[in-house]
Design a protein around this motif. Sequence first.
Motif, PDB file in Angstrom:
ATOM      1  N   ASN A 161       0.819  -1.208   0.000  1.00  0.00           N
ATOM      2  CA  ASN A 161       0.000   0.000   0.000  1.00  0.00           C
ATOM      3  C   ASN A 161       0.857   1.264   0.000  1.00  0.00           C
ATOM      4  OD1 ASN A 161      -2.517  -1.332   0.077  1.00  0.00           O
ATOM      5  ND2 ASN A 161      -2.331  -1.641   2.277  1.00  0.00           N
ATOM      6  N   GLY A 162       2.162   1.118  -0.246  1.00  0.00           N
ATOM      7  CA  GLY A 162       3.053   2.275  -0.309  1.00  0.00           C
ATOM      8  C   GLY A 162       3.657   2.711   1.006  1.00  0.00           C
ATOM      9  N   VAL A 163       3.411   1.963   2.082  1.00  0.00           N
ATOM     10  CA  VAL A 163       3.927   2.354   3.401  1.00  0.00           C
ATOM     11  C   VAL A 163       5.452   2.237   3.444  1.00  0.00           C
ATOM     12  CG1 VAL A 163       3.874   1.886   5.885  1.00  0.00           C
ATOM     13  CG2 VAL A 163       1.782   1.693   4.527  1.00  0.00           C
ATOM     14  N   GLY A 164       5.987   1.118   2.984  1.00  0.00           N
ATOM     15  CA  GLY A 164       7.442   0.932   2.976  1.00  0.00           C
ATOM     16  C   GLY A 164       8.132   1.979   2.122  1.00  0.00           C
ATOM     17  N   LYS A 165       7.572   2.249   0.967  1.00  0.00           N
ATOM     18  CA  LYS A 165       8.138   3.265   0.073  1.00  0.00           C
ATOM     19  C   LYS A 165       8.087   4.642   0.731  1.00  0.00           C
ATOM     20  CE  LYS A 165       7.872   5.087  -4.602  1.00  0.00           C
ATOM     21  NZ  LYS A 165       7.225   4.996  -5.901  1.00  0.00           N
ATOM     22  N   ALA A 166       6.989   4.942   1.403  1.00  0.00           N
ATOM     23  CA  ALA A 166       6.863   6.235   2.101  1.00  0.00           C
ATOM     24  C   ALA A 166       7.904   6.365   3.205  1.00  0.00           C
ATOM     25  CB  ALA A 166       5.452   6.397   2.667  1.00  0.00           C
ATOM     26  N   LEU A 167       8.134   5.282   3.951  1.00  0.00           N
ATOM     27  CA  LEU A 167       9.159   5.299   4.998  1.00  0.00           C
ATOM     28  C   LEU A 167      10.545   5.490   4.382  1.00  0.00           C
ATOM     29  CD1 LEU A 167       7.776   2.426   7.245  1.00  0.00           C
ATOM     30  CD2 LEU A 167       8.114   4.807   7.975  1.00  0.00           C
ATOM     31  N   TRP A 168      10.836   4.746   3.306  1.00  0.00           N
ATOM     32  CA  TRP A 168      12.121   4.854   2.602  1.00  0.00           C
ATOM     33  C   TRP A 168      12.353   6.298   2.129  1.00  0.00           C
ATOM     34  CZ3 TRP A 168      16.075   1.437   1.124  1.00  0.00           C
ATOM     35  CH2 TRP A 168      16.903   1.870   0.099  1.00  0.00           C
ATOM     36  N   ASN A 169      11.346   6.865   1.478  1.00  0.00           N
ATOM     37  CA  ASN A 169      11.470   8.230   0.951  1.00  0.00           C
ATOM     38  C   ASN A 169      11.644   9.254   2.065  1.00  0.00           C
ATOM     39  OD1 ASN A 169      11.272   7.317  -1.697  1.00  0.00           O
ATOM     40  ND2 ASN A 169       9.076   7.695  -1.823  1.00  0.00           N
ATOM     41  N   LYS A 170      10.890   9.105   3.133  1.00  0.00           N
ATOM     42  CA  LYS A 170      10.989  10.043   4.268  1.00  0.00           C
ATOM     43  C   LYS A 170      12.371   9.962   4.910  1.00  0.00           C
ATOM     44  CE  LYS A 170       9.202  12.695   7.606  1.00  0.00           C
ATOM     45  NZ  LYS A 170       8.641  14.011   7.453  1.00  0.00           N
ATOM     46  N   ALA A 171      12.937   8.767   5.017  1.00  0.00           N
ATOM     47  CA  ALA A 171      14.288   8.612   5.576  1.00  0.00           C
ATOM     48  C   ALA A 171      15.309   9.319   4.691  1.00  0.00           C
ATOM     49  CB  ALA A 171      14.635   7.134   5.728  1.00  0.00           C
ATOM     50  N   GLN A 172      15.179   9.171   3.379  1.00  0.00           N
ATOM     51  CA  GLN A 172      16.105   9.842   2.457  1.00  0.00           C
ATOM     52  C   GLN A 172      16.022  11.359   2.587  1.00  0.00           C
ATOM     53  OE1 GLN A 172      16.806   8.261  -1.600  1.00  0.00           O
ATOM     54  NE2 GLN A 172      14.969   7.058  -1.161  1.00  0.00           N
ATOM     55  N   ILE A 173      14.810  11.870   2.652  1.00  0.00           N
ATOM     56  CA  ILE A 173      14.614  13.323   2.765  1.00  0.00           C
ATOM     57  C   ILE A 173      15.137  13.832   4.104  1.00  0.00           C
ATOM     58  CG2 ILE A 173      12.843  15.123   2.981  1.00  0.00           C
ATOM     59  CD1 ILE A 173      11.206  13.413   0.916  1.00  0.00           C
ATOM     60  N   THR A 174      14.792  13.139   5.191  1.00  0.00           N
ATOM     61  CA  THR A 174      15.176  13.579   6.531  1.00  0.00           C
ATOM     62  C   THR A 174      16.690  13.613   6.701  1.00  0.00           C
ATOM     63  OG1 THR A 174      13.129  12.665   7.420  1.00  0.00           O
ATOM     64  CG2 THR A 174      14.877  13.133   9.009  1.00  0.00           C
ATOM     65  N   LEU A 175      17.383  12.614   6.152  1.00  0.00           N
ATOM     66  CA  LEU A 175      18.841  12.540   6.291  1.00  0.00           C
ATOM     67  C   LEU A 175      19.579  13.093   5.074  1.00  0.00           C
ATOM     68  CD1 LEU A 175      19.135   9.052   7.978  1.00  0.00           C
ATOM     69  CD2 LEU A 175      19.324  11.298   9.062  1.00  0.00           C
ATOM     70  N   ASN A 176      18.845  13.635   4.118  1.00  0.00           N
ATOM     71  CA  ASN A 176      19.417  14.222   2.906  1.00  0.00           C
ATOM     72  C   ASN A 176      20.290  13.225   2.140  1.00  0.00           C
ATOM     73  OD1 ASN A 176      19.702  16.285   1.056  1.00  0.00           O
ATOM     74  ND2 ASN A 176      21.539  17.091   2.028  1.00  0.00           N
ATOM     75  N   HIS A 177      19.743  12.032   1.932  1.00  0.00           N
ATOM     76  CA  HIS A 177      20.441  10.992   1.176  1.00  0.00           C
ATOM     77  C   HIS A 177      19.644  10.688  -0.076  1.00  0.00           C
ATOM     78  CE1 HIS A 177      23.394  10.210   4.224  1.00  0.00           C
ATOM     79  NE2 HIS A 177      22.446  10.162   5.130  1.00  0.00           N
ATOM     80  N   LYS A 178      20.331  10.262  -1.087  1.00  0.00           N
ATOM     81  CA  LYS A 178      19.687   9.922  -2.348  1.00  0.00           C
ATOM     82  C   LYS A 178      19.919   8.457  -2.666  1.00  0.00           C
ATOM     83  CE  LYS A 178      18.464  14.142  -3.773  1.00  0.00           C
ATOM     84  NZ  LYS A 178      18.086  14.880  -2.648  1.00  0.00           N
ATOM     85  N   ASN A 179      19.068   7.615  -2.162  1.00  0.00           N
ATOM     86  CA  ASN A 179      19.092   6.188  -2.510  1.00  0.00           C
ATOM     87  C   ASN A 179      20.410   5.494  -2.180  1.00  0.00           C
ATOM     88  OD1 ASN A 179      17.272   4.290  -3.309  1.00  0.00           O
ATOM     89  ND2 ASN A 179      17.722   4.441  -5.475  1.00  0.00           N
TER      90      ASN A 179
END
Length: 126
Positions: free
Chosen positions: A86-104
């Motif tokens: 339902n996109g929860v894992g992807k949302a967590l992954w994306n939020k972690a990248q944004i919060t820590l300023n990382h790109k994949n």
Amino acid sequence: MITIKTFKSHKQQKVGAQIALSNRLFVPGWNLFWALKDIVYIKKHPNDKLILIAYNNDVPIGIAYVFTYSKKHYIQLFVRKAERRNGVGKALWNKAQITLNHKNDFRYHEGGQDSQKFFPKITKGK
């Protein structure tokens, strides 16, 4: 509606880890379980970076835990079975990248069958 709460300082991470443990956002005996226990019961560890908890109508349904090891960032994710795909894992992954300023650039360990499908899909194009 899915919302994600961020726990960044050690004091906040301790609260996040307690929420995750009390709501069984882990597979018993796997690394995430022990990491959450360590955050709650052991002094601050300099490698702990971030805990994110996803909520559906104020009910915790997923977690992302980010830490460093050998100067690399690792992420561990868990989403309740009923909430997967339902996109929860992807949302967590994306939020972690944004919060820590990382790109994949997160490293991960594929656990069960679902994560063996999820991680290659989410990191496509890396």
